[in-house]
Design an enzyme around this catalytic site. Structure first.
Site, PDB file in Angstrom:
ATOM      1  N   ASP A  43       0.857  -1.187   0.000  1.00  0.00           N
ATOM      2  CA  ASP A  43       0.000   0.000   0.000  1.00  0.00           C
ATOM      3  C   ASP A  43       0.888   1.229   0.000  1.00  0.00           C
ATOM      4  O   ASP A  43       1.952   1.246   0.648  1.00  0.00           O
ATOM      5  CB  ASP A  43      -0.907   0.027   1.231  1.00  0.00           C
ATOM      6  CG  ASP A  43      -1.863   1.210   1.183  1.00  0.00           C
ATOM      7  OD1 ASP A  43      -2.909   1.100   0.531  1.00  0.00           O
ATOM      8  OD2 ASP A  43      -1.540   2.251   1.789  1.00  0.00           O
ATOM      9  N   GLU A  45       1.002   5.619   0.290  1.00  0.00           N
ATOM     10  CA  GLU A  45       0.373   6.915   0.551  1.00  0.00           C
ATOM     11  C   GLU A  45       1.092   7.934  -0.318  1.00  0.00           C
ATOM     12  O   GLU A  45       2.323   7.859  -0.484  1.00  0.00           O
ATOM     13  CB  GLU A  45       0.462   7.295   2.030  1.00  0.00           C
ATOM     14  CG  GLU A  45      -0.234   6.328   2.972  1.00  0.00           C
ATOM     15  CD  GLU A  45      -1.718   6.172   2.678  1.00  0.00           C
ATOM     16  OE1 GLU A  45      -2.253   5.081   2.986  1.00  0.00           O
ATOM     17  OE2 GLU A  45      -2.317   7.128   2.144  1.00  0.00           O
ATOM     18  N   HIS A 183      -5.518   4.863   6.565  1.00  0.00           N
ATOM     19  CA  HIS A 183      -4.797   5.711   5.608  1.00  0.00           C
ATOM     20  C   HIS A 183      -3.311   5.805   5.920  1.00  0.00           C
ATOM     21  O   HIS A 183      -2.667   6.773   5.508  1.00  0.00           O
ATOM     22  CB  HIS A 183      -5.420   7.109   5.533  1.00  0.00           C
ATOM     23  CG  HIS A 183      -6.818   7.117   5.021  1.00  0.00           C
ATOM     24  ND1 HIS A 183      -7.147   6.912   3.703  1.00  0.00           N
ATOM     25  CD2 HIS A 183      -7.998   7.285   5.684  1.00  0.00           C
ATOM     26  CE1 HIS A 183      -8.451   6.974   3.559  1.00  0.00           C
ATOM     27  NE2 HIS A 183      -8.993   7.180   4.734  1.00  0.00           N
ATOM     28  N   ASP A 188      -2.859  -0.230   6.356  1.00  0.00           N
ATOM     29  CA  ASP A 188      -3.749  -0.583   5.253  1.00  0.00           C
ATOM     30  C   ASP A 188      -3.291  -1.870   4.568  1.00  0.00           C
ATOM     31  O   ASP A 188      -4.113  -2.661   4.107  1.00  0.00           O
ATOM     32  CB  ASP A 188      -3.828   0.560   4.249  1.00  0.00           C
ATOM     33  CG  ASP A 188      -4.647   1.727   4.773  1.00  0.00           C
ATOM     34  OD1 ASP A 188      -4.869   2.685   4.002  1.00  0.00           O
ATOM     35  OD2 ASP A 188      -5.065   1.685   5.940  1.00  0.00           O
TER      36      ASP A 188
END
Length: 600
Positions: A43, A45, A183, A188
Site C-alpha cells: 500500500d 500513501e 490511511h 492498510d
C-alpha cells in the site's frame, strides 16, 4: 525503514501433494497452488492522485499460506510540500518526512523485499502505476510483477447484498480484519492481507485453487457453465422475462430481454464475465420463460417478479419498500420529515433510494428556508428554549415564541412552492453559497453543496413526472414496433400502472382493436396508488421516448412550467463532473491504468 522476515517454512505446503520424481501430474495438478504462492501485499500513501504526485509512504506485508513472512515500512521524502488535505487524511506531515529517505533509496529497497512475489494491492492500478512511474523516473528497470487486485477480485467474488461497495474499510469490516484501515501504508497493507485471505477462502469454495485460476477467475467460462447452454434451447426468439430456477424450483435470478433465447444463451459463453452469474448458472437446473407482447411489458413484469420473489442473484429492484420520501408535515409548525410512504395529499419529494440521500436533499432546502429542524411536536403557543440553529439565524424559532404564525406560514409556503412547482429560490440560494465558498478556496465544500442541489433537483423532477402520469385516470399510447415493420406497440396505463399491452398488426383498423384492448385491461381502483415508483418510472420513460403517439387521454398530463425539470442542464453537468471523479474502486472499467486512489 523497517523490514523484518522470519525464516520461511520448510517442506511441502499443507494440502498439496508432493509428487515423486518422474510422476506425471494430472490435469488437476497443473498450475501453481495458491498455498505455495508468496504474496507481497503493498500500500502507498501519496501527495495526490495525479501524475505529478509523489509517494510519501510505502508499507508492505509478505505472506504465504496464511503466514506472515515479513513486513516493510518506510516514510518517503516527496521533495515537496504535502498538501493540507493529504495531511488531514493520512496524518503524515512535512516534519515527519524531513529525515525520511527519498524515493531513490526507498524504491530499490522495496523492490528487493518484493522480489519473487506476486504483488497484491487494493486498487492495484493506483499503487502499481506510482511504482512504475517512480522506477522510470529513476532510470530503473520497469517492475514486472504478477499482480492481484483485491478490488477486482472482490467484485467478482462478492454479491452486492453482502457488501455495499468494494472499499478497503468496507471489506475489512466484512472479513473482520484484525487491523482497521487508517490511511497509513502499513496498517492498510495489513488490513488488505486479511481481505485477501477472506477472498481466497471465498473463491476456494468455487473451485479456485491456483494462481492461474485466480487471475482468470472473473473471465473464465467454466466447463459446467458451457455444458448448460442447452437450458436455452426451448426458449423463443421473442420479448419477455426469463427465470433461472434451481433443483428445488427456487427462483435464482430474473431477467428480461427483447430476444429471450439469444439473451439466455449469453450466460453460457465468454461474454458473461460476472462471477456471481457463473455461480448462479452452476446452481440452475432450468430456465422458465414468460413471453410478453412488448419490451415494456417485459420490463415491468421483471420488476414485479423481482419485487415479489426477491431472487438472491438479482441486485436491482429487490427492495422498493426501502425507498423514502421527503415530506412537509401537517402540523401547527410544519417541518421536513423523511417517511416510507407519504400520504396521498402530502407535499413530498421522492422517492430516494436511501435515507442518507433524502437527508442530503433536505440540507439543500434547509440552506434556503428557515423552517425548524427539530422533531418535537410543538403546540400552537410553544414556549421552549431556542436551539443553536435559532441562535445562528437558520431557524425562525417557533419553539420560543419569537416568530408569528403568519411569518412562519409564509416561509412554509415558499418551501412548499419550491418542493411542488418552482425550486428557483433554492437554486439561486445554493449557487450563491457555492460562489462564496469557492472565493474562499473551499472547493470541496462548494462541491458538496452542488451535489446536494443536483440530487434535490433530479429527484424532484422525477417525482413531478411520475405524479403527472399517475394523476391520469387512463393513457393509451402507441409506438412503432421495432420487431415488425408496420406494427404498433400499444399500451394502456391507468394511474401510472401498465394494465394492458399488445401489438397492433399492420393495416388493422385501430379503433375496434384498441377498444378491445382497453376492455380486457386490468382494473385499477380510483384514488389509490396503482404502482410502485419504479414501475411508473419505466412507463414515463417509454411515454417520453421518440415515436410515441397518444391515442387517448383521460386526465390532465401536465408538469409545472417552472418545475425542477427546467434545471436539467445543471443536473447533467453535475452528473458528468461526478462521473469524472468517481473513485477507481467504484468503476468497472478494465485495464491497468493509473486511477484515483479509492477512499478507504
Amino acid at each position: 525503514m523497517v523490514a523484518a522476515a522470519p525464516p520461511p517454512r520448510s517442506g511441502p505446503a499443507p494440502g498439496r501433494r508432493d509428487p515423486s520424481p518422474g510422476v506425471q501430474l494430472g490435469i488437476d495438478d497443473l498450475g501453481r497452488p495458491l498455498v505455495d504462492i508468496t504474496f507481497c501485499v503493498v500500500d502507498l500513501e501519496t501527495t495526490g492522485a495525479g501524475a505529478d504526485a509523489s509517494i510519501t509512504e510505502i508499507g508492505a506485508v509478505k505472506v504465504r499460506a496464511g503466514e506472515v513472512l515479513g513486513e516493510f515500512q518506510t516514510l518517503v521524502d516527496p521533495e515537496g510540500a504535502i498538501p493540507r488535505a493529504v495531511t488531514v487524511l493520512t496524518g503524515i506531515t512535512d516534519a515527519m518526512v524531513v529525515d525520511a529517505p527519498r524515493i531513490g533509496e526507498a524504491l530499490p529497497s522495496f523492490l528487493e523485499f518484493a522480489r519473487g512475489c506476486v504483488l497484491v494491492a487494493h486498487n492495484a492500478p493506483f499503487d502499481i502505476g506510482f511504482l512504475v512511474r517512480a522506477a522510470e523516473q529513476l532510470g530503473l528497470a520497469r517492475p514486472r510483477f504478477e499482480t492481484v487486485d483485491t478490488v477486482r477480485l472482490a467484485r467478482s467474488a462478492l454479491l452486492r447484498d453482502e457488501v455495499p461497495n468494494c472499499r478497503l474499510h468496507t471489506l475489512a469490516h466484512h472479513f473482520r480484519a484484525t487491523t482497521t484501515p487508517n490511511h497509513r501504508a502499513l496498517s492498510d497493507a495489513r488490513a488488505t492481507v486479511d481481505v485477501l485471505h477472506g477472498l481466497l477462502e471465498r473463491v476456494g469454495t468455487l473451485g479456485v485453487s491456483t494462481l492461474e485460476e485466480l487471475v482468470a477467475f472473473s473471465a473464465k467460462v467454466a466447463g459446467r457453465q458451457r455444458r448448460k447452454a442447452g437450458l436455452a434451447d426451448h426458449l423463443p426468439h421473442a420479448p419477455g422475462v426469463y427465470l433461472f430456477r434451481d433443483r428445488t424450483d427456487q427462483v435464482l435470478y430474473v431477467g428480461t430481454s427483447k430476444d429471450l433465447r439469444t439473451r439466455v444463451r449469453t450466460y453460457f459463453t465468454a461474454s458473461e464475465t460476472r462471477s456471481r452469474m457463473g455461480e448462479m448458472v452452476a446452481l440452475a437446473e432450468r430456465v422458465e420463460a414468460i413471453v410478453c407482447a412488448t419490451p415494456l411489458e417485459a420490463e415491468i413484469r421483471e420488476l414485479r417478479l423481482i419485487r415479489a420473489l426477491k431472487p438472491p442473484y438479482n441486485r436491482r429492484s429487490r427492495h422498493p419498500e426501502r425507498a423514502v420520501w421527503l415530506t412537509l408535515t401537517n402540523e401547527p409548525w410544519p417541518r421536513l420529515s423523511i417517511v416510507r410512504a407519504p400520504a396521498p395529499d402530502a407535499v413530498a419529494i421522492g422517492p430516494f433510494p436511501r435515507r442518507a440521500s433524502a437527508e442530503r436533499a433536505a440540507s439543500a432546502l434547509h440552506e434556503t428556508f428557515q423552517v425548524r429542524q427539530c422533531t418535537t411536536r410543538l403546540a400552537r403557543r410553544a414556549r421552549q428554549s431556542p436551539c443553536v440553529l435559532a441562535e445562528l439565524g437558520r431557524c425562525l424559532s417557533p419553539c420560543d415564541g419569537s416568530t408569528t404564525q403568519e411569518l412562519y406560514a409564509g416561509e412554509v409556503d415558499r418551501l412548499r412552492e419550491a418542493m411542488q412547482s418552482d425550486p428557483t429560490e433554492v437554486v439561486e440560494s445554493v449557487r450563491a453559497r457555492m460562489r462564496t465558498l469557492s472565493s474562499q478556496g473551499r472547493f470541496e465544500d462548494a462541491a458538496a453543496h452542488r451535489d446536494r442541489l443536483a440530487l434535490l433537483l433530479r429527484t424532484a423532477s422525477r417525482g413531478q413526472r411520475l405524479r403527472a402520469v399517475a394523476a391520469c385516470e387512463e393513457i393509451v399510447a402507441a409506438r412503432p414496433a421495432e420487431r415488425s415493420p408496420g406494427s404498433w406497440d400499444v399500451h394502456v396505463i391507468r394511474s401510472g400502472r401498465l394494465v394492458a399491452s399488445g401489438v397492433l398488426p399492420p393495416r388493422t383498423p385501430s379503433a375496434g382493436w384498441v377498444a378491445t384492448l382497453r376492455t380486457t385491461a386490468e382494473t385499477v381502483t380510483a384514488g389509490t396508488p396503482a404502482a410502485v415508483a419504479a414501475e411508473t418510472d419505466l412507463v414515463v420513460r417509454w411515454l417520453e421516448s421518440d415515436g410515441v403517439r397518444l391515442v387517448d387521454l383521460h386526465g390532465d398530463w401536465a408538469l409545472p412550467i417552472r418545475g425542477a425539470g427546467r434545471h436539467h442542464t445543471l443536473v447533467a453537468e453535475v452528473e458528468h463532473a461526478r462521473a469524472e471523479a468517481v473513485p477507481a474502486d467504484e468503476r468497472r472499467a478494465g485495464g491497468w491504468r493509473t486511477q484515483h486512489q479509492p477512499p478507504r
